[in-house]
Design a protein around this motif. Sequence first.
Motif, PDB file in Angstrom:
ATOM      1  N   TRP A  76     -10.938  36.931  82.494  1.00 31.33           N
ATOM      2  CA  TRP A  76     -11.672  35.790  83.049  1.00 31.33           C
ATOM      3  C   TRP A  76     -11.754  34.649  82.039  1.00 31.33           C
ATOM      4  O   TRP A  76     -11.642  33.480  82.412  1.00 31.33           O
ATOM      5  N   LEU A  77     -11.926  34.979  80.770  1.00 30.00           N
ATOM      6  CA  LEU A  77     -11.930  33.951  79.723  1.00 30.00           C
ATOM      7  C   LEU A  77     -10.559  33.289  79.624  1.00 30.00           C
ATOM      8  O   LEU A  77     -10.452  32.085  79.384  1.00 30.00           O
ATOM      9  N   ASP A  78      -9.527  34.072  79.849  1.00 29.40           N
ATOM     10  CA  ASP A  78      -8.168  33.527  79.810  1.00 29.40           C
ATOM     11  C   ASP A  78      -7.954  32.499  80.924  1.00 29.40           C
ATOM     12  O   ASP A  78      -7.184  31.553  80.754  1.00 29.40           O
ATOM     13  N   PHE A  79      -8.636  32.666  82.064  1.00 28.75           N
ATOM     14  CA  PHE A  79      -8.532  31.655  83.125  1.00 28.75           C
ATOM     15  C   PHE A  79      -9.042  30.298  82.628  1.00 28.75           C
ATOM     16  O   PHE A  79      -8.549  29.262  83.056  1.00 28.75           O
ATOM     17  N   LEU A  80     -10.038  30.296  81.752  1.00 24.97           N
ATOM     18  CA  LEU A  80     -10.497  29.051  81.128  1.00 24.97           C
ATOM     19  C   LEU A  80      -9.479  28.543  80.106  1.00 24.97           C
ATOM     20  O   LEU A  80      -9.249  27.346  79.995  1.00 24.97           O
ATOM     21  N   PHE A  81      -8.904  29.469  79.354  1.00 23.82           N
ATOM     22  CA  PHE A  81      -7.978  29.127  78.282  1.00 23.82           C
ATOM     23  C   PHE A  81      -6.680  28.514  78.802  1.00 23.82           C
ATOM     24  O   PHE A  81      -6.130  27.597  78.188  1.00 23.82           O
ATOM     25  N   ILE A  82      -6.203  28.967  79.940  1.00 21.66           N
ATOM     26  CA  ILE A  82      -4.907  28.515  80.475  1.00 21.66           C
ATOM     27  C   ILE A  82      -4.846  26.996  80.630  1.00 21.66           C
ATOM     28  O   ILE A  82      -3.952  26.366  80.049  1.00 21.66           O
ATOM     29  N   PRO A  83      -5.732  26.366  81.402  1.00 21.88           N
ATOM     30  CA  PRO A  83      -5.598  24.909  81.537  1.00 21.88           C
ATOM     31  C   PRO A  83      -5.818  24.178  80.213  1.00 21.88           C
ATOM     32  O   PRO A  83      -5.213  23.125  79.971  1.00 21.88           O
ATOM     33  N   VAL A  84      -6.648  24.750  79.346  1.00 21.19           N
ATOM     34  CA  VAL A  84      -6.915  24.097  78.060  1.00 21.19           C
ATOM     35  C   VAL A  84      -5.665  24.119  77.185  1.00 21.19           C
ATOM     36  O   VAL A  84      -5.276  23.096  76.614  1.00 21.19           O
ATOM     37  N   TYR A  85      -5.011  25.291  77.060  1.00 20.41           N
ATOM     38  CA  TYR A  85      -3.832  25.319  76.190  1.00 20.41           C
ATOM     39  C   TYR A  85      -2.669  24.546  76.800  1.00 20.41           C
ATOM     40  O   TYR A  85      -1.910  23.903  76.074  1.00 20.41           O
ATOM     41  N   VAL A  86      -2.527  24.588  78.122  1.00 17.12           N
ATOM     42  CA  VAL A  86      -1.452  23.811  78.756  1.00 17.12           C
ATOM     43  C   VAL A  86      -1.684  22.320  78.519  1.00 17.12           C
ATOM     44  O   VAL A  86      -0.763  21.594  78.126  1.00 17.12           O
ATOM     45  N   LEU A  87      -2.902  21.868  78.717  1.00 10.38           N
ATOM     46  CA  LEU A  87      -3.219  20.460  78.483  1.00 10.38           C
ATOM     47  C   LEU A  87      -2.995  20.084  77.013  1.00 10.38           C
ATOM     48  O   LEU A  87      -2.431  19.025  76.721  1.00 10.38           O
ATOM     49  N   ALA A  88      -3.409  20.944  76.093  1.00 10.65           N
ATOM     50  CA  ALA A  88      -3.202  20.680  74.664  1.00 10.65           C
ATOM     51  C   ALA A  88      -1.709  20.566  74.351  1.00 10.65           C
ATOM     52  O   ALA A  88      -1.287  19.660  73.610  1.00 10.65           O
ATOM     53  N   LEU A  89      -0.906  21.448  74.913  1.00 11.87           N
ATOM     54  CA  LEU A  89       0.541  21.405  74.659  1.00 11.87           C
ATOM     55  C   LEU A  89       1.187  20.174  75.294  1.00 11.87           C
ATOM     56  O   LEU A  89       2.109  19.583  74.718  1.00 11.87           O
ATOM     57  N   LEU A  90       0.701  19.765  76.456  1.00 17.49           N
ATOM     58  CA  LEU A  90       1.221  18.543  77.080  1.00 17.49           C
ATOM     59  C   LEU A  90       0.836  17.311  76.264  1.00 17.49           C
ATOM     60  O   LEU A  90       1.662  16.401  76.069  1.00 17.49           O
ATOM     61  N   HIS A  91      -0.399  17.277  75.763  1.00 18.69           N
ATOM     62  CA  HIS A  91      -0.826  16.176  74.879  1.00 18.69           C
ATOM     63  C   HIS A  91       0.024  16.161  73.605  1.00 18.69           C
ATOM     64  O   HIS A  91       0.436  15.094  73.148  1.00 18.69           O
ATOM     65  N   LEU A  92       0.264  17.334  73.039  1.00 17.86           N
ATOM     66  CA  LEU A  92       1.072  17.425  71.821  1.00 17.86           C
ATOM     67  C   LEU A  92       2.498  16.942  72.075  1.00 17.86           C
ATOM     68  O   LEU A  92       3.067  16.197  71.270  1.00 17.86           O
ATOM     69  N   THR A  93       3.056  17.318  73.205  1.00 17.68           N
ATOM     70  CA  THR A  93       4.406  16.866  73.556  1.00 17.68           C
ATOM     71  C   THR A  93       4.438  15.348  73.666  1.00 17.68           C
ATOM     72  O   THR A  93       5.335  14.693  73.112  1.00 17.68           O
ATOM     73  N   ARG A  94       3.467  14.787  74.365  1.00 17.06           N
ATOM     74  CA  ARG A  94       3.412  13.331  74.507  1.00 17.06           C
ATOM     75  C   ARG A  94       3.284  12.662  73.140  1.00 17.06           C
ATOM     76  O   ARG A  94       3.969  11.685  72.854  1.00 17.06           O
ATOM     77  N   HIS A  95       2.427  13.206  72.292  1.00 14.42           N
ATOM     78  CA  HIS A  95       2.224  12.627  70.962  1.00 14.42           C
ATOM     79  C   HIS A  95       3.509  12.683  70.127  1.00 14.42           C
ATOM     80  O   HIS A  95       3.875  11.701  69.479  1.00 14.42           O
TER      81      HIS A  95
END
Length: 177
Positions: A76-95
């Motif tokens: 259940w905690l991983d369900f929170l982690f998924i959008p956070v890490y995906v968003l972080a990786l997308l931000h990192l890619t953009r940067h």
Amino acid sequence: MDTANGSAALPKSLKASLLLAAVLLIALLLVNQPLQTGSAPQGIVSFQMAGTADQSHAILRSWRADGVVWAKVSLWLDFLFIPVYVLALLHLTRHLMRDRPGIRERVVARWIRAMFLAAGLSDGAENILLLNNFNPPTDMVSLSATICALVKFTGLTLGGAGLVIIRAARRHPFVHG
């Protein structure tokens, strides 16, 4: 904006998403500690990679009742982690792509983003499968969860490697805009 050492400053959205991802990752690592047993040396990852009902059942037996509770908390905690890490990786890619005007780099960046999104979607599907594989585990659900885990790990690995390759191909220092 340059920092004192001349490197580009990270955008606030990237800093925030990386920080939140790190906090959730630490929480997941702590929750995983009681799940490490002889049958599950890697804790929840062993359950993700079990592949068969027999392996899943052996892991569940080794966890007993308390471990099963921690495994569900982890999922259940991983369900929170998924959008956070995906968003972080997308931000990192953009940067990392900010000063990369080339067509090839842009195409590669689209593939990298697709890998990260596929990893997140596979992770979500894997969690749903694993939550349905507690009582009793089945071969079909165990194998499906393992395939989703492999897709997740492959997407994260290929996406990360793509970022390294794009940045390693640079011929000049990082320029910010």
